[in-house]
Enzyme design. Structure first.
Site, short mmCIF file in Angstrom:
data_model
loop_
_atom_site.label_atom_id
_atom_site.label_comp_id
_atom_site.label_asym_id
_atom_site.label_seq_id
_atom_site.Cartn_x
_atom_site.Cartn_y
_atom_site.Cartn_z
N TYR A 1 0.84 -1.20 0.00
CA TYR A 1 0.00 0.00 0.00
C TYR A 1 0.88 1.25 0.00
O TYR A 1 1.94 1.30 0.63
CB TYR A 1 -0.86 0.05 1.26
CG TYR A 1 -1.90 -1.04 1.38
CD1 TYR A 1 -2.61 -1.49 0.28
CD2 TYR A 1 -2.19 -1.61 2.63
CE1 TYR A 1 -3.58 -2.48 0.41
CE2 TYR A 1 -3.16 -2.59 2.77
CZ TYR A 1 -3.85 -3.02 1.65
OH TYR A 1 -4.80 -3.99 1.79
N HIS B 1 -12.08 3.15 6.93
CA HIS B 1 -10.83 2.45 6.58
C HIS B 1 -10.29 1.58 7.72
O HIS B 1 -9.25 0.94 7.55
CB HIS B 1 -9.74 3.46 6.17
CG HIS B 1 -9.86 3.90 4.74
ND1 HIS B 1 -10.01 5.22 4.37
CD2 HIS B 1 -9.84 3.20 3.58
CE1 HIS B 1 -10.08 5.30 3.05
NE2 HIS B 1 -9.98 4.10 2.55
N ARG C 1 -6.37 6.90 -8.57
CA ARG C 1 -5.44 5.86 -8.12
C ARG C 1 -6.03 4.52 -8.52
O ARG C 1 -7.21 4.43 -8.87
CB ARG C 1 -5.21 5.92 -6.61
CG ARG C 1 -6.43 5.58 -5.78
CD ARG C 1 -6.15 5.73 -4.28
NE ARG C 1 -5.28 4.70 -3.76
CZ ARG C 1 -5.70 3.58 -3.16
NH1 ARG C 1 -6.99 3.34 -3.02
NH2 ARG C 1 -4.84 2.69 -2.70
N ASN D 1 -6.60 0.43 -7.26
CA ASN D 1 -6.56 -0.56 -6.19
C ASN D 1 -6.90 -1.91 -6.84
O ASN D 1 -7.41 -1.94 -7.96
CB ASN D 1 -7.58 -0.20 -5.10
CG ASN D 1 -7.44 -1.12 -3.91
OD1 ASN D 1 -6.33 -1.42 -3.47
ND2 ASN D 1 -8.57 -1.61 -3.39
N GLU E 1 -9.67 -1.72 -9.50
CA GLU E 1 -10.54 -0.55 -9.33
C GLU E 1 -9.80 0.70 -9.78
O GLU E 1 -8.74 1.02 -9.25
CB GLU E 1 -10.92 -0.38 -7.86
CG GLU E 1 -11.77 -1.52 -7.31
CD GLU E 1 -12.05 -1.38 -5.83
OE1 GLU E 1 -12.88 -2.13 -5.33
OE2 GLU E 1 -11.41 -0.53 -5.15
N TYR F 1 -6.57 -10.17 3.93
CA TYR F 1 -7.57 -9.10 3.81
C TYR F 1 -8.25 -9.15 2.45
O TYR F 1 -9.47 -8.96 2.33
CB TYR F 1 -6.90 -7.74 4.02
CG TYR F 1 -7.83 -6.58 3.79
CD1 TYR F 1 -8.82 -6.26 4.72
CD2 TYR F 1 -7.75 -5.80 2.63
CE1 TYR F 1 -9.69 -5.21 4.50
CE2 TYR F 1 -8.61 -4.75 2.40
CZ TYR F 1 -9.58 -4.45 3.35
OH TYR F 1 -10.45 -3.41 3.12
N LYS F 2 -7.47 -9.42 1.40
CA LYS F 2 -8.04 -9.44 0.06
C LYS F 2 -8.77 -10.76 -0.23
O LYS F 2 -9.34 -10.93 -1.31
CB LYS F 2 -6.94 -9.20 -0.98
CG LYS F 2 -6.43 -7.76 -0.97
CD LYS F 2 -5.26 -7.58 -1.92
CE LYS F 2 -4.63 -6.19 -1.83
NZ LYS F 2 -5.44 -5.12 -2.44
C1 HEM Z 1 -10.14 0.23 1.35
C2 HEM Z 1 -13.34 3.81 0.78
C3 HEM Z 1 -9.81 6.83 -0.56
C4 HEM Z 1 -6.60 3.41 0.48
C5 HEM Z 1 -11.30 0.96 1.36
C6 HEM Z 1 -12.59 0.45 1.75
C7 HEM Z 1 -13.48 1.46 1.59
C8 HEM Z 1 -12.76 2.60 1.10
C9 HEM Z 1 -14.97 1.43 1.86
C10 HEM Z 1 -12.90 -0.95 2.26
C11 HEM Z 1 -12.66 -1.03 3.76
C12 HEM Z 1 -13.21 -2.31 4.36
O1 HEM Z 1 -12.52 -3.34 4.33
O2 HEM Z 1 -14.35 -2.27 4.84
C13 HEM Z 1 -12.65 4.93 0.35
C14 HEM Z 1 -13.27 6.19 0.00
C15 HEM Z 1 -12.27 7.04 -0.37
C16 HEM Z 1 -11.03 6.31 -0.27
C17 HEM Z 1 -14.76 6.48 0.04
C18 HEM Z 1 -12.38 8.46 -0.86
C19 HEM Z 1 -12.74 9.42 -0.15
C20 HEM Z 1 -8.63 6.17 -0.38
C21 HEM Z 1 -7.32 6.72 -0.63
C22 HEM Z 1 -6.42 5.75 -0.31
C23 HEM Z 1 -7.16 4.59 0.11
C24 HEM Z 1 -7.05 8.12 -1.17
C25 HEM Z 1 -4.92 5.75 -0.36
C26 HEM Z 1 -4.15 6.49 -0.98
C27 HEM Z 1 -7.28 2.24 0.74
C28 HEM Z 1 -6.64 0.95 0.88
C29 HEM Z 1 -7.66 0.03 1.10
C30 HEM Z 1 -8.91 0.79 1.11
C31 HEM Z 1 -5.15 0.66 0.78
C32 HEM Z 1 -7.51 -1.49 1.19
C33 HEM Z 1 -7.80 -2.04 -0.19
C34 HEM Z 1 -7.41 -3.47 -0.50
O3 HEM Z 1 -6.40 -3.98 -0.03
O4 HEM Z 1 -8.09 -4.06 -1.35
N1 HEM Z 1 -11.43 2.28 0.98
N2 HEM Z 1 -11.31 5.03 0.17
N3 HEM Z 1 -8.48 4.88 0.07
N4 HEM Z 1 -8.63 2.11 0.87
FE1 HEM Z 1 -9.95 3.59 0.58
#
Ligand code: HEM
Length: 343
Positions: free
Chosen positions: A37, A193, A223, A225, A265, A316-317
């Site tokens: 990450y 988060h 970005r 993901n 994504e 986690y994934k």
């Molecule tokens: C995962 C929403 C922006 C990094 C997630 C999750 C949600 C979410 C709902 C899933 C959490 C869970 O397990 O329940 C959002 C929203 C954003 C946003 C609404 C915008 C406002 C960002 C940004 C970053 C980020 C800007 C980093 C630069 C991550 C990471 C994960 C994550 C690393 C784990 C994903 C994975 O391993 O598949 N986010 N996020 N997010 N988010 Fe965000």
């Protein structure tokens, strides 16, 4: 180029498929042989012709089928779309952003005609021709956010900005990687988060939030993901885990190439004008392992990334149990050459 829309499903018989063009433009998310990450944000100022980054809202061969799937999810579970009362103006902002962008970027598919607040919207692929009054909810069949996002690929979170934080106060979420809008509604950036491993201690969310709070109108960001999905399912929600979770156990060495999908994504961030809300579209692209392996450098690299991914992330994934089978399959496509060596 003229788009041909696939007649396909993301459930039951899983007839989803990618054309050669779709594989070629798939947003392969790894820029090196390992993954961790990071605050991987960049400006969303277009990209190479025909790439998924070129337009503000990419429309591809899956458009019509994805919208059909969204309608099925919503019919089954209306709570996948929620908007707290103070978010209606942001919904209009979003409707305007999408209608203006799509009609400018795809004039052969979408038209927007405006005469003051009297608007006419034509969506040719979905056979829609609606006239309505901008900012008057009674003139649309749904609220403005729901109306336009039933016609736009990807999930949408609409975030209110206050107290130096972002709040998930509206959204439509039918194609998500195992998280729930109904659970997260009203939460702030750190709260929703909370389940993500390793990223909090690296300070990623503090820095990411700072970046997001400063996004200006007309200067969107993006970005990537990624995660893994068995079968080309769009709706991998906690609400329906009982339906799709068990499918992870159906993977065999014989079917893994066809069934295992890399799920990427494309996440974008736009500041909205009247409400000052931030909209976060999350566009999902699926590609089977066997289609990915047609690009040799992707095959090599995916093997190395999956092999070396920290256990916390693979857990986690959701693919820790299937990782050994994935590696057996992928190792056949890793000839040991450096991935920087072109093809
Ligand atoms: C995962 C929403 C922006 C990094 C997630 C999750 C949600 C979410 C709902 C899933 C959490 C869970 O397990 O329940 C959002 C929203 C954003 C946003 C609404 C915008 C406002 C960002 C940004 C970053 C980020 C800007 C980093 C630069 C991550 C990471 C994960 C994550 C690393 C784990 C994903 C994975 O391993 O598949 N986010 N996020 N997010 N988010 Fe965000």
């Amino acid at each position: 180029m003229t788009l041909q829309f696939n007649d396909e499903t993301f459930r039951d018989d899983y007839s989803f498929h990618n054309s050669e063009r779709a594989i070629k433009r798939f947003p392969f998310p790894f820029h090196e042989d390992s993954y961790m990450y990071s605050v991987n944000m960049e400006q969303h100022r277009g990209g190479p012709a025909d790439s998924v980054y070129e337009k503000r809202f990419d429309v591809d061969e899956h458009y019509v089928a994805e919208m059909r799937d969204r309608a099925l999810v919503l019919a089954d579970d209306p709570l996948r779309c929620q908007s707290l009362p103070h978010m209606t103006l942001a919904g209009w902002d979003l409707l305007e952003l999408i209608m203006v962008s799509k009609s400018e970027d795809y004039p052969d598919l979408f038209e927007l005609h405006r005469d003051g607040n009297n608007w006419r919207w034509i969506n040719k692929p979905l056979g829609i021709d609606d006239s309505f009054v901008f900012l008057d909810e009674t003139t649309l069949p749904y609220g403005p956010m729901e109306y336009i996002t039933r016609q736009t690929q990807g999930d949408f979170c609409v975030l209110d900005q206050r107290d130096d934080n972002l709040w998930m106060d509206a959204g439509i979420v039918t194609t998500q990687a195992d998280w729930s809008l109904d659970f997260d509604i009203g939460m702030n950036f750190f709260e929703w988060h909370a389940p993500v491993p390793l990223a909090h201690e690296k300070g990623i969310f503090v820095r990411a939030l700072k970046f997001l709070l400063n996004i200006q109108q007309g200067a969107p960001a993006r970005r990537l993901n990624w995660t893994m999905t068995v079968n080309p399912l769009l709706d991998t929600s906690p609400e329906n885990y009982h339906k799709w979770g068990v499918q992870k156990t159906t993977l065999t060495p014989e079917n893994i190439g066809a069934k295992q999908h890399l799920r990427v994504e494309l996440q974008t961030f736009f500041r909205l004008p009247r409400s000052n809300a931030l909209v976060f579209p999350i566009r999902c692209y699926l590609c089977s392992f066997q289609d990915l392996m047609t690009v040799p450098k992707w095959g090599r690299r995916l093997h190395r990334v999956v092999r070396d991914l920290p256990e916390e992330l693979a857990t986690y994934k959701g693919f820790i149990d299937n990782r050994p089978m994935m590696l057996d399959y992928l190792s056949d496509f890793d000839d040991g050459l450096p991935t920087s060596a072109g093809i």
